[in-house]
Enzyme design. Sequence first.
Site, short mmCIF file in Angstrom:
data_model
loop_
_atom_site.label_atom_id
_atom_site.label_comp_id
_atom_site.label_asym_id
_atom_site.label_seq_id
_atom_site.Cartn_x
_atom_site.Cartn_y
_atom_site.Cartn_z
N GLY A 1 0.84 -0.98 0.15
CA GLY A 1 -0.06 -0.09 0.14
C GLY A 1 0.87 1.26 -0.01
O GLY A 1 1.75 1.49 0.90
N SER B 1 0.94 5.37 -0.24
CA SER B 1 0.24 6.67 -0.09
C SER B 1 0.78 7.77 -0.98
O SER B 1 0.21 8.88 -0.90
CB SER B 1 0.19 6.91 1.36
OG SER B 1 1.62 7.26 1.90
N GLY B 2 1.94 7.71 -1.30
CA GLY B 2 2.62 8.54 -1.97
C GLY B 2 3.66 9.36 -1.15
O GLY B 2 4.26 10.31 -1.47
N SER C 1 5.98 4.81 2.89
CA SER C 1 5.71 3.68 2.21
C SER C 1 6.58 3.58 0.77
O SER C 1 6.89 2.52 0.36
CB SER C 1 4.31 3.71 1.49
OG SER C 1 3.99 5.07 0.93
N CYS D 1 -10.06 3.10 8.86
CA CYS D 1 -9.57 2.89 7.64
C CYS D 1 -8.32 2.04 7.55
O CYS D 1 -8.28 0.90 6.72
CB CYS D 1 -8.64 4.42 7.35
SG CYS D 1 -7.98 4.33 5.57
N CYS E 1 -7.80 12.89 6.13
CA CYS E 1 -7.71 13.01 4.52
C CYS E 1 -8.92 13.60 4.10
O CYS E 1 -8.72 14.42 2.69
CB CYS E 1 -7.13 11.94 3.94
SG CYS E 1 -8.39 10.62 3.93
#
Length: 356
Positions: free
Chosen positions: A8, A10-11, A15, A103, A199
């Site tokens: 995964g 997230s940018g 990660s 989440c 977010c």
Amino acid sequence: MSKKILLGMSGGVDSSVAALLLQKQGYEVTGMTMRLRPDEYMCSSQNGGCCSLDDIDDARRVCYRLGIEHLVMNFTQEFERDVIDPFAKEYQAGRTPNPCINCNRYLKFEEMLRRAKQLGFDAVATGHYAIVRQNEAGRWLLYRSPAGKDQSYALYSLTQEQLAHTLFPIGELEKPEVRRLAQEAELPVAKKPDSQEICFVEDKDYAGFIRRYTGKELPEGDFVDAQGNVLGRHKGITHYTVGQRKGLGISFPQPMYVTAIDAEYNRIILGPEGSQYAKELVAGDLNWIAFDEPPTELLVQAKVRYQAMPAQARVVPDAEGQVRVIFDEPQRAVTPGQAVVFYQENLVVGGGTILK
């Protein structure tokens, strides 16, 4: 044959470095960015939060740099169902939820793992600061990270099945080391700042978001003291949370704190200095990572907020499947809707949702 990992992404830098480390360890890595926000909440990352259009592009650029595949998967329906909708409903009920925990629970480790298995991956990974290990009896355990940015509090709901198929490659690293690795690898997000906000809520305007999302304007009501005496008027219960002192919109000769939110009667209960502390709480919706069966009474260090210091406490189960948590010292701003997470040294024993 190397294991296939769905990471995964997230940018962000965490990660991205997780992808770098997995690749160095010989895994076959595919980066995957979840599209979580419905169209009306999509924006550039300059507006705060994560999972924006800019973040998707950043994750894609990192994968290109590392020479790995990048996927974007649409989880907008699941995100609205499992995160945004409960967030709004909890606030309207006078509780203060933690949407990041939901989440993680429903999206990042339930839906992502489900799709990973469908696509033939062996496991999932994320850039969380936490540690997973298996003990001699075969049980999977979660430990806090030695890093200053330990995120185990937000992962207490992970199941045995999820822990068995999850990797946290940067779990034992400090943030400066993560950034150093990103710079050495010339990753384009090496200096990207961390996201800090929820977010899907801009500028911390939770009440405004809930009003726009639900189409409802919650009515004004009374500020009262512990005896029910009216102290003034509040502007709607979604504007307040337990422990709050600033932004009440009314002045007093002494500091006053929100001690409770009574959604049934649309009241905000205020109290003087000291009343924002609680000696105990009741929690439900429990997950026990360290045990096959719910434990009997046990001693733990308990955290009532992500940023709170662990505090010595006694956990006493009741016949309804809930627990009383009795602290050695009163804790500030024990807030219904938030998580309480139990530790024994570095081991995450389990946790649940604060009910009262």
